[in-house]
Design a protein around this motif. Structure first.
Motif, PDB file in Angstrom:
ATOM      1  N   GLN A 140      11.079   3.409   6.598  1.00  0.00           N
ATOM      2  CA  GLN A 140      10.514   2.748   6.818  1.00  0.00           C
ATOM      3  C   GLN A 140      10.833   2.056   8.023  1.00  0.00           C
ATOM      4  O   GLN A 140      11.533   1.251   8.677  1.00  0.00           O
ATOM      5  CB  GLN A 140      10.364   1.641   5.908  1.00  0.00           C
ATOM      6  N   THR A 141       9.562   1.841   8.630  1.00  0.00           N
ATOM      7  CA  THR A 141       9.562   1.274   9.664  1.00  0.00           C
ATOM      8  C   THR A 141       9.410  -0.287   9.809  1.00  0.00           C
ATOM      9  O   THR A 141       9.221  -0.898   8.615  1.00  0.00           O
ATOM     10  CB  THR A 141       8.415   1.197  10.957  1.00  0.00           C
ATOM     11  N   SER A 142       9.629  -1.581  10.643  1.00  0.00           N
ATOM     12  CA  SER A 142      10.206  -2.709   9.896  1.00  0.00           C
ATOM     13  C   SER A 142       7.611  -2.847  10.045  1.00  0.00           C
ATOM     14  O   SER A 142       7.419  -2.938  11.050  1.00  0.00           O
ATOM     15  CB  SER A 142      10.188  -3.096  11.466  1.00  0.00           C
ATOM     16  N   LEU A 143       8.002  -3.668   9.329  1.00  0.00           N
ATOM     17  CA  LEU A 143       6.291  -4.225   8.881  1.00  0.00           C
ATOM     18  C   LEU A 143       6.427  -5.737   9.264  1.00  0.00           C
ATOM     19  O   LEU A 143       7.198  -6.543   9.031  1.00  0.00           O
ATOM     20  CB  LEU A 143       6.292  -4.495   7.559  1.00  0.00           C
ATOM     21  N   ARG A 144       5.448  -5.609   9.857  1.00  0.00           N
ATOM     22  CA  ARG A 144       5.023  -7.588   9.784  1.00  0.00           C
ATOM     23  C   ARG A 144       3.947  -7.858   8.789  1.00  0.00           C
ATOM     24  O   ARG A 144       3.102  -8.012   8.702  1.00  0.00           O
ATOM     25  CB  ARG A 144       4.069  -7.995  11.083  1.00  0.00           C
ATOM     26  N   VAL A 145       4.714  -9.156   8.227  1.00  0.00           N
ATOM     27  CA  VAL A 145       4.432  -9.329   6.565  1.00  0.00           C
ATOM     28  C   VAL A 145       3.803 -11.025   6.851  1.00  0.00           C
ATOM     29  O   VAL A 145       4.829 -11.762   7.478  1.00  0.00           O
ATOM     30  CB  VAL A 145       5.388  -8.919   5.647  1.00  0.00           C
ATOM     31  N   LEU A 146       2.508 -11.733   6.434  1.00  0.00           N
ATOM     32  CA  LEU A 146       2.871 -12.487   5.879  1.00  0.00           C
ATOM     33  C   LEU A 146       2.334 -13.226   4.290  1.00  0.00           C
ATOM     34  O   LEU A 146       1.713 -12.991   4.066  1.00  0.00           O
ATOM     35  CB  LEU A 146       0.995 -13.353   7.172  1.00  0.00           C
TER      36      LEU A 146
END
Ligand code: CA
Length: 229
Positions: A5-11
């Motif tokens: 999995q690629t790195s995700l940007r999560v809020l």
């Protein structure tokens, strides 16, 4: 377990500090980038300014509740949103999903489950932007609204196509019956109670019995295919 999995940007928008920090920590340990907000106004601001892959949204928030935040966010953004809430009635779940949430998780939940759901909504969003999905020897073309097996077109009614689309875009996940009902009920008209079963039966006749599996009491699933699709 190795991750491709690629790195995700999560809020993460959650006012309960311990819960928010636990989610943020788990995201960072999984090599994702986590943003956090403790109230709805701050959360919406970040959601509107940061490029994000997903939002984890609590419903009961100070300054702006999660439902209003989601309504505002959906005016300008299709970012995947997972609602997390202690409110567990079906009405709450349906309201959140109708407003454009991509998934709904009832508290208490494990961080591990949340991460799995996050991967699922992100994968689904990627599938949403795909113009076609291949399931074994079946190709669903969303722009042409056609289904082919080995290049031979299989005629489907509009309703059959809508339900197949809902299942295919969520492939690998159980799709609850009420989600399928909403996928095919375009005008809010009264629905026949067994309409989902009828259409599943017709899809199996046309596309093969093995394509769509029944999970009794949960819904229906198109299993992920080995290799491709
Ligand atoms: Ca809260």
């Amino acid at each position: 377990m190795a991750s491709i999995q690629t790195s995700l940007r999560v809020l993460v928008i959650e006012d309960e500090t311990a819960s928010r920090l636990a989610i943020v920590r788990a995201l960072r340990e999984s090599q994702h980038t986590a943003f956090e907000a403790a109230d709805g106004v701050a959360g919406l601001e970040i959601a509107k300014t940061e490029p994000l892959d997903a939002v984890v949204l609590d419903l009961m928030l100070p300054r702006m509740d999660g439902i209003r935040l989601l309504t505002e966010l959906r005016r300008t953004s299709r970012v995947p949103v997972i609602v997390v809430s202690a409110r567990r009635t079906e009405d709450d779940r349906v309201e959140a999903l109708d407003l454009g949430a991509d998934d709904y998780l009832t508290k208490p939940f494990t961080v591990r489950e949340l991460l799995a759901r996050l991967r699922a909504v992100v994968r689904r969003t990627e599938a949403d932007t795909a113009s076609a999905i291949t399931l074994g020897d079946i190709v669903i073309d969303f722009s042409a609204k056609t289904v082919c097996r080995n290049a031979t077109r299989i005629p489907l009614t509009a309703t059959e196509f809508e339900m197949l689309t809902a299942l295919a875009r969520h492939r690998g996940e159980v799709v609850p019956r009420d989600v399928l009902e909403r996928a095919i009920r375009q005008d809010g008209s009264a629905h026949v109670s067994n309409v989902v079963d009828v259409i599943i039966l017709r899809l199996r006749r046309k596309l093969g019995r093995e394509l769509i599996a029944t999970r009794r009491g949960q819904g229906f699933i198109i299993e992920l295919q080995d290799g491709r699709g």
